[in-house]
Each structure stands twice: as structure tokens, then as C-alpha cells.
Design a protein around this motif. Structure first.
Motif, PDB file in Angstrom:
ATOM      1  N   ARG A 160      33.206  39.883  47.758  1.00  0.00           N
ATOM      2  CA  ARG A 160      32.635  39.282  46.557  1.00  0.00           C
ATOM      3  C   ARG A 160      32.232  37.836  46.826  1.00  0.00           C
ATOM      4  O   ARG A 160      32.984  37.084  47.459  1.00  0.00           O
ATOM      5  CB  ARG A 160      33.660  39.323  45.423  1.00  0.00           C
ATOM      6  N   ASP A 196      30.923  34.508  44.581  1.00  0.00           N
ATOM      7  CA  ASP A 196      30.761  33.982  43.230  1.00  0.00           C
ATOM      8  C   ASP A 196      30.227  32.561  43.272  1.00  0.00           C
ATOM      9  O   ASP A 196      30.536  31.781  44.183  1.00  0.00           O
ATOM     10  CB  ASP A 196      32.101  33.962  42.495  1.00  0.00           C
ATOM     11  N   GLY A 203      30.230  29.101  40.815  1.00  0.00           N
ATOM     12  CA  GLY A 203      30.988  28.573  39.698  1.00  0.00           C
ATOM     13  C   GLY A 203      30.426  27.261  39.180  1.00  0.00           C
ATOM     14  O   GLY A 203      29.901  26.444  39.941  1.00  0.00           O
ATOM     15  N   THR A 251      36.813  28.808  49.325  1.00  0.00           N
ATOM     16  CA  THR A 251      36.016  28.175  48.283  1.00  0.00           C
ATOM     17  C   THR A 251      35.548  26.807  48.748  1.00  0.00           C
ATOM     18  O   THR A 251      36.215  26.170  49.581  1.00  0.00           O
ATOM     19  CB  THR A 251      36.832  28.037  46.976  1.00  0.00           C
ATOM     20  N   GLN A 286      41.802  34.172  36.822  1.00  0.00           N
ATOM     21  CA  GLN A 286      40.378  34.477  36.634  1.00  0.00           C
ATOM     22  C   GLN A 286      40.236  35.788  35.876  1.00  0.00           C
ATOM     23  O   GLN A 286      40.962  36.741  36.151  1.00  0.00           O
ATOM     24  CB  GLN A 286      39.704  34.587  38.012  1.00  0.00           C
ATOM     25  N   GLN A 290      37.270  38.572  34.000  1.00  0.00           N
ATOM     26  CA  GLN A 290      35.897  38.983  33.701  1.00  0.00           C
ATOM     27  C   GLN A 290      35.655  38.945  32.200  1.00  0.00           C
ATOM     28  O   GLN A 290      36.438  39.473  31.419  1.00  0.00           O
ATOM     29  CB  GLN A 290      35.663  40.398  34.237  1.00  0.00           C
ATOM     30  N   ARG A 293      28.708  40.402  35.020  1.00  0.00           N
ATOM     31  CA  ARG A 293      28.917  39.519  36.169  1.00  0.00           C
ATOM     32  C   ARG A 293      29.498  38.158  35.791  1.00  0.00           C
ATOM     33  O   ARG A 293      29.693  37.296  36.653  1.00  0.00           O
ATOM     34  CB  ARG A 293      27.590  39.300  36.907  1.00  0.00           C
ATOM     35  N   VAL A 324      32.441  31.591  35.996  1.00  0.00           N
ATOM     36  CA  VAL A 324      32.196  32.261  37.279  1.00  0.00           C
ATOM     37  C   VAL A 324      31.043  33.240  37.100  1.00  0.00           C
ATOM     38  O   VAL A 324      31.015  33.991  36.111  1.00  0.00           O
ATOM     39  CB  VAL A 324      33.452  33.016  37.746  1.00  0.00           C
ATOM     40  N   ARG A 370      29.178  36.273  39.258  1.00  0.00           N
ATOM     41  CA  ARG A 370      29.253  37.091  40.468  1.00  0.00           C
ATOM     42  C   ARG A 370      27.859  37.329  41.033  1.00  0.00           C
ATOM     43  O   ARG A 370      27.029  38.020  40.441  1.00  0.00           O
ATOM     44  CB  ARG A 370      29.935  38.425  40.149  1.00  0.00           C
ATOM     45  N   SER A 391      28.548  41.754  45.286  1.00  0.00           N
ATOM     46  CA  SER A 391      29.760  42.535  45.545  1.00  0.00           C
ATOM     47  C   SER A 391      29.330  43.846  46.187  1.00  0.00           C
ATOM     48  O   SER A 391      28.326  44.440  45.812  1.00  0.00           O
ATOM     49  CB  SER A 391      30.540  42.807  44.252  1.00  0.00           C
TER      50      SER A 391
END
Length: 213
Positions: free
Chosen positions: A76, A78, A80, A105, A166, A168, A172, A207, A209, A212
Motif C-alpha cells: 500500500r 498512501d 497524507g 514514511t 488509522q 478508513q 480510498r 490519508v 490511498r 494497493s
């Protein structure tokens, strides 16, 4: 003979009187598992503290593992947008999360405290970190980047440790928040050897996405 009979009669009366006297109650036994010298109030407080700790632990575990996975066991990537140490202040970050456990990160942003103190003289901050994802929602992070330490009135390289949750929101899009601390990596002139400053750290952001598989 008369004296002997009187002696027997006296013994019989004393025995009957002793049997009619009420027995003195024995002291209560301590409650099983109780500490020596602990009264009922202390025991109840200890039990209440145990129950509260168990309830909080179960609630935290349920929160950290709640909800379905977000692209579980996938690579994944992401992007941010947020505010905090991971974003270099107010800025952006990119995050990679491996199919299991590992993540990295990096972020860059505007130092919102720029110029508020004489030693807070860096306008832009960056941050980079390694992550351990215990679930799709919860991680531990070890980071490095410039920090302003008020105790030293100086901007130094700091090493941080944080934990994040985190979740969802839809499709996304997700949200993330975290707290932790950072340590200065050096001591400026004028401070005692081994004098290390600690700074509270936090993150909050959105976030998105990007990828993925």
C-alpha cells in the motif's frame, strides 16, 4: 462422707453454670487472598482498580483491532495531508505499508512555530520513520528529523517514538492520529553532560490511498 457429697455437688453446679454461659465469639477470619492488615475498604479499592484496568485493556484492544482490514496483506502507498511531527509541521507525507508489519514514511512541511523563539530558526521541517504495523489500523513508529527543543532554545535533530491509529472513512480516504515523544540527539554548550531534552509529539491528518495490490 458429707464433705465428699458436698464437693461433688459443688463441682456439678460449676459445670452447669459454665455450660449456660454464652460463648465469646471468635474474631472474623480474613478474606481469602487479602493482604495482612488490609481492611475491607482497601480490598474493595484494589478489586475495583483491577476491574477498571481489565475493562480499559479490553476496550483498547477492541478499538485497535476494530473494523475490517483496509486492503489487508497488500502493498500500500498512501499520501497524507496533516499537522504534526510526521508532516514536518503543517505539510504532506508519503507512506508505504508492506503486506505484513513493515512500513516507512517521509514528510515535509512548514514549521508552524517558525520565529516564535530565538532558536526556532528553521522555516521548513522534514521527518522520516520506520513503522511496525500490528494491525491494518495500528502501528508503532520510530522517526528522525529536526525538532525545536524549548529547554535548549535550539533546533536539533531529534529521535521520536510514536503510536498511531488509522481508520478508513470511505473508499480510498482515511484518517490517522498519533501521540508520542522525541529526544534530542545532542546537548548544546552550557548544559551538563548527559542532559537530554524530551518533547511531546503528535500527528493528526487525512490519508488518501494511492495504490494497493
Amino acid at each position: 462422707m458429707r464433705k465428699f457429697l458436698l464437693l461433688l455437688l459443688g463441682i456439678g453446679c460449676l459445670t452447669a453454670s459454665a455450660q449456660q454461659l454464652p460463648r465469646k465469639p471468635l474474631p472474623p477470619r480474613p478474606a481469602p487472598g487479602g493482604a495482612a492488615g488490609m481492611d475491607d475498604t482497601d480490598a474493595q479499592l484494589m478489586q475495583s482498580a483491577r476491574d477498571l484496568g481489565e475493562t480499559l485493556g479490553q476496550g483498547l484492544g477492541l478499538l485497535l483491532s476494530s473494523g475490517g482490514g483496509w486492503d489487508s496483506f497488500c502493498n500500500r502507498i498512501d499520501a497524507g495531508l496533516g499537522w504534526g511531527v510526521d508532516y514536518g509541521g503543517l505539510g504532506l507525507k508519503i507512506n508505504y505499508q508492506a503486506p505484513a508489519a513493515f512500513g516507512v514514511t517521509a514528510g515535509f512541511g512548514y514549521n508552524t512555530g517558525y520565529g516564535s523563539h530565538p532558536g526556532d530558526d528553521q522555516k521548513w521541517f522534514w521527518n522520516a520513520g520506520l513503522q511496525l504495523w500490528c494491525t491494518d489500523h495500528w502501528n508503532w513508529e520510530f522517526g528522525v528529523g529536526p525538532r525545536y527543543f524549548k529547554k535548549f532554545d535550539d533546533t536539533q535533530l531529534g529521535i521520536s517514538m510514536l503510536t498511531h491509529y488509522q481508520h478508513q472513512i470511505w473508499g480510498r480516504l482515511g484518517a490517522i492520529g498519533g501521540i508520542g515523544f522525541s529526544l534530542s540527539t545532542k546537548t548544546p554548550d552550557g548544559f551538563k553532560k548527559g542532559d537530554v531534552a524530551v518533547r511531546f509529539e503528535w500527528n493528526v491528518g487525512l490519508v488518501f490511498r494511492l495504490f494497493s495490490d
